[in-house]
Scaffold this motif. Sequence first.
Motif, PDB file in Angstrom:
ATOM      1  N   GLY A  43       0.785  -1.228   0.000  1.00  0.00           N
ATOM      2  CA  GLY A  43       0.000   0.000   0.000  1.00  0.00           C
ATOM      3  C   GLY A  43       0.814   1.274   0.000  1.00  0.00           C
ATOM      4  N   PHE A  89      -4.210  -8.432  -1.559  1.00  0.00           N
ATOM      5  CA  PHE A  89      -3.966  -7.719  -0.317  1.00  0.00           C
ATOM      6  C   PHE A  89      -5.256  -7.551   0.457  1.00  0.00           C
ATOM      7  CE2 PHE A  89      -0.090  -5.913  -2.348  1.00  0.00           C
ATOM      8  CZ  PHE A  89       0.803  -6.226  -1.348  1.00  0.00           C
ATOM      9  N   ARG A  93      -3.570  -2.860   2.285  1.00  0.00           N
ATOM     10  CA  ARG A  93      -2.576  -3.318   1.326  1.00  0.00           C
ATOM     11  C   ARG A  93      -1.202  -3.593   1.938  1.00  0.00           C
ATOM     12  NH1 ARG A  93      -3.499  -3.183  -3.926  1.00  0.00           N
ATOM     13  NH2 ARG A  93      -1.370  -2.609  -4.384  1.00  0.00           N
TER      14      ARG A  93
END
Length: 177
Positions: A43, A89, A93
Motif C-alpha cells: 500500500g 492484499f 494493502r
Amino acid sequence: RVSSVRRRRNILTGRVTTSIRSGTTPIPDFDRAVSLSGVLVSGNADAVYVLWEDGMFVRFDTRDLRQPSVAERGDLVRESTAQLTVARFLLGRDTLLIGDSEGRGSTWFRVRKEGATTPDGLTLTGAHVFSGPEAVTSIASSSRKRMIAVGYGDGSVRIFYVTSDAFLAEARPFSGS
C-alpha cells in the motif's frame, strides 16, 4: 524496474510538473521452471512481492526506489504438493491474502523481529490459516473491515473475519432437485 510517478500542480499558476523516480534490480530465480504467479506492490509502496505458482516469493525493499534490493525469500504455501492459486492484499494493502490448491487461505504480514537479517529489519510472517473444501479460486477483501470472502473450486464461498480467525458464514451452490 520499479518506478514512482508524482504529479504536482502549482496552486498559483496551475502548472503541472511530473517527476519520475525509478530503479532496477534483477529478480533472483526468475528463470525457475515454475511459472510466475504475480507481482504485488504494498500500500505505501515500500515492498514489492514477486510470487511463483509453487508458493515461493521474493520480497523487494523499495523504500529507496533508486536502489531496490532483495529483502527476503521464502515459501507462502506450507504443503509441498500445493500450488499458489490466489494472491491479494487485505484492507490497507500490507497483509497478503494467499490461497492454495489444497483449500487453504492464509494471511501474511511483515513483522519486526530482533536479529532479522533483512535490510528493513522486517520478516514476512504467516498469521492466520482458513480451511476450505477445495482449491481456493478467489479471495475478495472488504474495503472497510478485515473481512474476506473466499471462493472454492466446488462453488462454495466462505466468509471470515481475519483478525479473530472467525468463520462467519458459508454459501453453497444450489443443487436443485
